[in-house]
Design a protein around this motif. Structure first.
Motif, PDB file in Angstrom:
ATOM      1  N   ALA A  55       0.948  -3.086   9.264  1.00 12.85           N
ATOM      2  CA  ALA A  55      -0.382  -3.025   8.656  1.00 12.85           C
ATOM      3  C   ALA A  55      -0.365  -3.831   7.369  1.00 12.85           C
ATOM      4  O   ALA A  55       0.689  -4.006   6.747  1.00 12.85           O
ATOM      5  N   ASP A  56      -1.529  -4.315   6.958  1.00 11.44           N
ATOM      6  CA  ASP A  56      -1.630  -5.029   5.685  1.00 11.44           C
ATOM      7  C   ASP A  56      -1.379  -4.053   4.540  1.00 11.44           C
ATOM      8  O   ASP A  56      -1.802  -2.889   4.591  1.00 11.44           O
ATOM      9  N   VAL A  57      -0.685  -4.525   3.498  1.00 10.24           N
ATOM     10  CA  VAL A  57      -0.470  -3.671   2.333  1.00 10.24           C
ATOM     11  C   VAL A  57      -1.784  -3.501   1.583  1.00 10.24           C
ATOM     12  O   VAL A  57      -2.618  -4.410   1.543  1.00 10.24           O
ATOM     13  N   GLN A  58      -1.960  -2.349   0.982  1.00 12.95           N
ATOM     14  CA  GLN A  58      -3.152  -2.051   0.205  1.00 12.95           C
ATOM     15  C   GLN A  58      -2.753  -1.335  -1.060  1.00 12.95           C
ATOM     16  O   GLN A  58      -1.699  -0.702  -1.137  1.00 12.95           O
ATOM     17  N   GLY A  59      -3.620  -1.424  -2.075  1.00  8.49           N
ATOM     18  CA  GLY A  59      -3.345  -0.722  -3.318  1.00  8.49           C
ATOM     19  C   GLY A  59      -2.195  -1.348  -4.090  1.00  8.49           C
ATOM     20  O   GLY A  59      -2.030  -2.558  -4.117  1.00  8.49           O
ATOM     21  N   ARG A  60      -1.370  -0.507  -4.703  1.00 10.33           N
ATOM     22  CA  ARG A  60      -0.257  -0.981  -5.510  1.00 10.33           C
ATOM     23  C   ARG A  60       0.825  -1.565  -4.595  1.00 10.33           C
ATOM     24  O   ARG A  60       1.253  -0.920  -3.651  1.00 10.33           O
ATOM     25  N   VAL A  61       1.240  -2.789  -4.892  1.00  7.74           N
ATOM     26  CA  VAL A  61       2.225  -3.450  -4.027  1.00  7.74           C
ATOM     27  C   VAL A  61       3.528  -3.758  -4.755  1.00  7.74           C
ATOM     28  O   VAL A  61       4.414  -4.391  -4.193  1.00  7.74           O
TER      29      VAL A  61
END
Length: 217
Positions: A55-61
């Motif tokens: 899945a695509d990363v979201q939020g704090r990476v």
């Protein structure tokens, strides 16, 4: 799996004290092989083991978020936290996460970064971090040699004490590559108590090299 992923992204166990920290490994650098383009990060998905959900990363990476530390974190010494939360242009950040039986994998690329100060690396061979119920230790490790980039690596061991006193531990490796203002990093988080075999110790370092290659034309 969702609960596992949330808890797993908290990382650690506390390393024993009493021994002086070894000198940190120096970042490696070799001749450039081509420009890194963060928008190509999805190409690196094909380097994952089969049956991983992506899945695509979201939020704090930032790496420290992937290790399980919340936004109100602290580091000791304080300056060492910068190695776990590198500054980038958030508008350029691209990445994905993947989960499977062997652990959780993150790959992120961004622009607007600054290579780590060698003096900071010299000061931060090992340090501790904390955020709410999560605490742990971080130490620098040898990084893979990737053509054209400066590389560095860390290992984070994290302990989270949840409601009722239950302890959850995780182990994370993060390898970082800098090319000018562009940054690429790969994090692999594993559960020491899992009944499934963890991804191999060289998986994260190898994936960083493969990811950098995938981001080049």
């Amino acid at each position: 799996m969702r609960r596992f992923a949330v808890i797993m992204a908290a990382a650690l166990s506390v390393a024993s004290c009493g021994q002086p920290s070894p000198p940190p490994p120096a970042p490696s650098s070799t001749k450039a092989a081509g420009p890194i383009d963060p928008s190509r990060i999805n190409r690196a998905r094909y380097e994952l083991p089969p049956d991983y959900e992506v899945a695509d990363v979201q939020g704090r990476v930032a790496p420290l978020a992937q290790w399980g530390y919340g936004p109100d974190w602290s580091a000791d010494p304080p300056q060492c936290g910068a190695l776990a939360d590198p500054v980038v242009d958030p508008a350029t950040a691209r990445g994905w996460s993947a989960s499977g039986a062997g652990g959780i994998v993150f790959a992120v690329a961004a622009d607007g970064a600054v290579p780590p100060d060698p003096a900071l690396l010299a000061q931060c061979g090992a340090w501790t971090m904390a955020a709410g119920p999560t605490s742990g230790t971080v130490r620098l490790v040898d990084a893979p040699s990737v053509p054209g980039v400066l590389t560095s690596g860390v290992v984070a061991d994290t302990l989270t004490v949840v409601e009722g006193g239950t302890e959850t531990r995780s182990h994370a490796q993060t390898f970082v590559a800098h090319e000018g203002t562009r940054l690429v990093y790969v994090t692999v988080v594993t559960d020491p108590g899992s009944p499934h075999p963890a991804l191999g110790g060289d998986f994260g370092a190898d994936l960083l090299a493969r990811t950098v290659a995938a981001l080049r034309s």
